[in-house]
Design a protein around this motif. Structure first.
Motif, PDB file in Angstrom:
ATOM      1  N   GLY A 206       0.816  -1.214   0.000  1.00  0.00           N
ATOM      2  CA  GLY A 206       0.000   0.000   0.000  1.00  0.00           C
ATOM      3  C   GLY A 206       0.847   1.260   0.000  1.00  0.00           C
ATOM      4  N   ILE A 207       1.922   1.272   0.792  1.00  0.00           N
ATOM      5  CA  ILE A 207       2.796   2.439   0.821  1.00  0.00           C
ATOM      6  C   ILE A 207       3.573   2.556  -0.487  1.00  0.00           C
ATOM      7  N   ALA A 208       3.977   1.430  -1.080  1.00  0.00           N
ATOM      8  CA  ALA A 208       4.639   1.483  -2.392  1.00  0.00           C
ATOM      9  C   ALA A 208       3.726   2.139  -3.421  1.00  0.00           C
ATOM     10  N   ALA A 209       2.430   1.810  -3.367  1.00  0.00           N
ATOM     11  CA  ALA A 209       1.472   2.427  -4.289  1.00  0.00           C
ATOM     12  C   ALA A 209       1.313   3.913  -4.006  1.00  0.00           C
ATOM     13  N   VAL A 210       1.329   4.310  -2.737  1.00  0.00           N
ATOM     14  CA  VAL A 210       1.260   5.729  -2.372  1.00  0.00           C
ATOM     15  C   VAL A 210       2.432   6.486  -2.991  1.00  0.00           C
ATOM     16  N   LEU A 211       3.615   5.906  -2.910  1.00  0.00           N
ATOM     17  CA  LEU A 211       4.803   6.564  -3.466  1.00  0.00           C
ATOM     18  C   LEU A 211       4.728   6.661  -4.985  1.00  0.00           C
ATOM     19  N   ILE A 212       4.262   5.607  -5.638  1.00  0.00           N
ATOM     20  CA  ILE A 212       4.121   5.636  -7.099  1.00  0.00           C
ATOM     21  C   ILE A 212       3.137   6.730  -7.515  1.00  0.00           C
ATOM     22  N   LEU A 213       1.970   6.735  -6.877  1.00  0.00           N
ATOM     23  CA  LEU A 213       0.934   7.702  -7.246  1.00  0.00           C
ATOM     24  C   LEU A 213       1.404   9.128  -6.964  1.00  0.00           C
ATOM     25  N   ALA A 215       4.515  10.190  -6.997  1.00  0.00           N
ATOM     26  CA  ALA A 215       5.525  10.523  -8.001  1.00  0.00           C
ATOM     27  C   ALA A 215       4.904  10.795  -9.362  1.00  0.00           C
ATOM     28  N   LEU A 216       3.769  10.165  -9.648  1.00  0.00           N
ATOM     29  CA  LEU A 216       3.109  10.344 -10.950  1.00  0.00           C
ATOM     30  C   LEU A 216       2.199  11.569 -10.986  1.00  0.00           C
ATOM     31  N   GLY A 217       1.992  12.222  -9.848  1.00  0.00           N
ATOM     32  CA  GLY A 217       1.212  13.460  -9.854  1.00  0.00           C
ATOM     33  C   GLY A 217      -0.225  13.322  -9.417  1.00  0.00           C
ATOM     34  N   MET A 218      -0.580  12.216  -8.745  1.00  0.00           N
ATOM     35  CA  MET A 218      -1.926  12.091  -8.202  1.00  0.00           C
ATOM     36  C   MET A 218      -2.027  12.896  -6.910  1.00  0.00           C
ATOM     37  N   ASP A 219      -3.227  13.373  -6.590  1.00  0.00           N
ATOM     38  CA  ASP A 219      -3.383  14.144  -5.362  1.00  0.00           C
ATOM     39  C   ASP A 219      -3.535  13.210  -4.164  1.00  0.00           C
ATOM     40  N   LYS A 220      -3.496  13.802  -2.974  1.00  0.00           N
ATOM     41  CA  LYS A 220      -3.530  13.012  -1.746  1.00  0.00           C
ATOM     42  C   LYS A 220      -4.822  12.214  -1.627  1.00  0.00           C
ATOM     43  N   GLN A 221      -5.953  12.802  -2.008  1.00  0.00           N
ATOM     44  CA  GLN A 221      -7.236  12.102  -1.910  1.00  0.00           C
ATOM     45  C   GLN A 221      -7.203  10.813  -2.721  1.00  0.00           C
ATOM     46  N   THR A 222      -6.643  10.873  -3.918  1.00  0.00           N
ATOM     47  CA  THR A 222      -6.580   9.702  -4.788  1.00  0.00           C
ATOM     48  C   THR A 222      -5.698   8.622  -4.188  1.00  0.00           C
ATOM     49  N   THR A 223      -4.546   9.017  -3.632  1.00  0.00           N
ATOM     50  CA  THR A 223      -3.642   8.027  -3.047  1.00  0.00           C
ATOM     51  C   THR A 223      -4.269   7.372  -1.822  1.00  0.00           C
ATOM     52  N   VAL A 224      -4.975   8.152  -1.008  1.00  0.00           N
ATOM     53  CA  VAL A 224      -5.620   7.602   0.178  1.00  0.00           C
ATOM     54  C   VAL A 224      -6.758   6.674  -0.220  1.00  0.00           C
ATOM     55  N   ASP A 225      -7.543   7.054  -1.237  1.00  0.00           N
ATOM     56  CA  ASP A 225      -8.633   6.199  -1.700  1.00  0.00           C
ATOM     57  C   ASP A 225      -8.108   4.844  -2.174  1.00  0.00           C
ATOM     58  N   ASP A 226      -6.995   4.864  -2.897  1.00  0.00           N
ATOM     59  CA  ASP A 226      -6.421   3.606  -3.367  1.00  0.00           C
ATOM     60  C   ASP A 226      -5.921   2.775  -2.187  1.00  0.00           C
ATOM     61  N   PHE A 227      -5.314   3.420  -1.206  1.00  0.00           N
ATOM     62  CA  PHE A 227      -4.842   2.727  -0.012  1.00  0.00           C
ATOM     63  C   PHE A 227      -6.004   2.080   0.736  1.00  0.00           C
ATOM     64  N   MET A 228      -7.103   2.828   0.924  1.00  0.00           N
ATOM     65  CA  MET A 228      -8.234   2.342   1.693  1.00  0.00           C
ATOM     66  C   MET A 228      -9.031   1.270   0.959  1.00  0.00           C
ATOM     67  N   LEU A 229      -8.824   1.133  -0.327  1.00  0.00           N
ATOM     68  CA  LEU A 229      -9.580   0.155  -1.117  1.00  0.00           C
ATOM     69  C   LEU A 229      -9.308  -1.279  -0.668  1.00  0.00           C
ATOM     70  N   SER A 230      -8.211  -1.513   0.031  1.00  0.00           N
ATOM     71  CA  SER A 230      -7.933  -2.867   0.541  1.00  0.00           C
ATOM     72  C   SER A 230      -9.031  -3.349   1.476  1.00  0.00           C
ATOM     73  N   ASN A 231      -9.749  -2.423   2.097  1.00  0.00           N
ATOM     74  CA  ASN A 231     -10.844  -2.821   2.986  1.00  0.00           C
ATOM     75  C   ASN A 231     -11.947  -3.558   2.240  1.00  0.00           C
ATOM     76  N   PHE A 232     -12.118  -3.268   0.967  1.00  0.00           N
ATOM     77  CA  PHE A 232     -13.170  -3.948   0.208  1.00  0.00           C
ATOM     78  C   PHE A 232     -12.846  -5.428   0.041  1.00  0.00           C
ATOM     79  N   TYR A 233     -11.561  -5.743  -0.076  1.00  0.00           N
ATOM     80  CA  TYR A 233     -11.158  -7.119  -0.331  1.00  0.00           C
ATOM     81  C   TYR A 233     -10.835  -7.891   0.938  1.00  0.00           C
ATOM     82  N   TYR A 234     -10.527  -7.192   2.041  1.00  0.00           N
ATOM     83  CA  TYR A 234     -10.127  -7.876   3.264  1.00  0.00           C
ATOM     84  C   TYR A 234     -11.057  -7.627   4.443  1.00  0.00           C
TER      85      TYR A 234
END
Length: 432
Positions: A206-213, A215-234
């Motif tokens: 999840g943190i690796a994805a935060v760093l990628i996003l 670095a690619l120019g995504m905003d904080k809301q987008t990175t947090v949403d992607d991080f929190m998406l693990s709750n849907f699967y777990y």
């Protein structure tokens, strides 16, 4: 007799009018007669919250294009389609895949990753012990790079809260910094899709994805949403917003923003981020145009010959005296900050006395004060946090001459073994 006939006549007249629709039934009759309207329910939503609060609500059924359906994993997602802050660019599909452990992949899963997603690189963030206990299933043509984010041993919280654990081990830990640094830089040269994973695909991944996003120019809301998406699967409590909030808070305290963290600790400055964008971003206008910016220089078209224009010699003129030019750097928000050229340092620093310090007292640091990584004051850490919460201990004392004037600097250390040098007057003793 005439009265009863009259009353009966009136009742019959009212019944006739009611049946004809001329008059309306009473409120109570209407309520009893009307059928109950079906209730409409909103689509189920998964609200990712912590013990405190959460403002992130995303659909219970995420975009199906993002999930890679495999029988052997639960949390495998294609990062393709995630948009940058300006909405003009998005990650190419089938280029960056995040996942959990791969040891349960069957033959069909392997075929999907190899053939459908063109996975050519696998990065495993697990510890050597975790790898030995459940090694990844082999994906043909995709070598595995082992980058243990927790070092040689599995991580233990050592009494830390989950949020502190994110800040100390996944952000400031030596193995995390060196591992993520190697990972990000490898993305600049990897061919095909890169799949990166840990055990559950939510913390280290999840943190690796935060760093990628980031670095690619995504905003904080987008990175947090992607991080929190693990709750849907777990499940609802797989990750908490307070964890990622703590991660960003530690970054803010130590580096001001994540852009500085990428540059200083992960050796991933703006120029490399632009290379990453050119490699993984395409336009969102449906044309899938590869990303380009001022950092990508256009190559001359060989089919169009260029001939230099004839020049008329001019009388020689003395060269003008030029002032040092200013440079422009690109910040996290994409805006240019004009920076004046640095003047040559005139400060001379000499250490004249050293003394180890062992004290039972705990200290705090005054807010917004300059501190350093070394006693020679060559490498600045910026400024301390405005609101001091971290508790420190003194481990060393140096008497320093700065341009001939004496000053005392203390080496302080927190309970995560992070150290810094700061002027003695900025260190305040507090009660245990």
């Amino acid at each position: 007799m005439s009265h009863s006939v009259t009353a009966r006549s009136i009742k019959l007249l009212c019944l006739s009018l009611l049946l004809a629709g001329v008059i309306a039934p009473t409120a109570s009759a209407a309520t009893q007669a009307a059928p109950t309207a079906p209730t409409t329910t909103k689509a189920n939503t998964a609200k990712y919250s912590s013990a405190s609060s959460s403002s992130y609500v995303i659909p219970a059924k995420p975009n199906p294009d993002h999930r890679v359906v495999l029988s052997g994993t639960r949390n495998t997602r294609d990062m393709g389609g995630i948009k940058t802050a300006d909405g003009k660019w998005q990650i190419r599909p089938k280029a960056l895949i995040r996942s959990d452990r791969l040891y349960r992949l069957d033959d069909h899963d392997v075929t999907v990753l190899s053939h459908d997603y063109n996975v050519k690189n696998v990065v495993d963030f697990r510890t050597p012990g975790q790898v030995a206990g459940s090694p990844d299933a082999a994906i043909p043509g995709a070598p595995i790079t082992y980058l243990s984010i927790f070092g040689p041993q599995a991580a233990a919280n050592h009494g830390l809260g989950d949020g502190d654990f994110y800040g100390s081990r996944l952000e400031l830990g030596y193995y995390a910094i060196t591992g993520y640094r190697q990972f990000l830089n490898s993305l600049l040269t990897n061919k095909g899709a890169t799949l990166f994973h840990c055990v559950t695909g939510k913390d280290r991944t999840g943190i690796a994805a935060v760093l990628i996003l980031s670095a690619l120019g995504m905003d904080k809301q987008t990175t947090v949403d992607d991080f929190m998406l693990s709750n849907f699967y777990y499940g609802r409590e797989a990750v908490k917003q307070s964890w990622i909030d703590e991660y960003y808070q530690v970054i803010s305290q130590n580096y001001t923003n994540i852009s500085n963290y990428l540059t200083r600790e992960l050796n991933f400055p703006v120029a490399k981020r632009e290379q990453l964008k050119a490699r993984y971003l395409v336009s969102t206008d449906g044309k899938n145009t590869p990303y380009s910016s001022a950092y990508t220089t256009a190559k001359p078209n060989p089919s169009v010959p260029t001939t230099p224009a004839p020049s008329t010699p001019k009388p020689a003129t003395p060269a003008p005296v030029t002032k040092p030019s200013t440079t422009t750097t690109v910040t996290e928000a994409g805006q240019g900050d004009t920076i004046k050229p640095a003047k040559k340092a005139k400060k001379t620093v000499k250490i004249t006395a050293t003394k180890k310090r062992h004290t039972k007292y705990i200290y705090r640091l005054k807010g917004h004060k300059v501190w350093f990584k070394d006693a020679h004051l060559k490498h600045s850490k910026g400024k301390t946090a405005k609101s001091a919460k971290t508790k420190w201990r003194i481990t060393k004392q140096e008497t320093i001459k700065i341009n001939g004037k004496k000053a005392t600097y203390l080496k302080v250390q927190d309970n995560h073994h992070h150290t810094a040098w700061i002027l003695k007057k900025y260190v305040v003793k507090i009660k245990q």
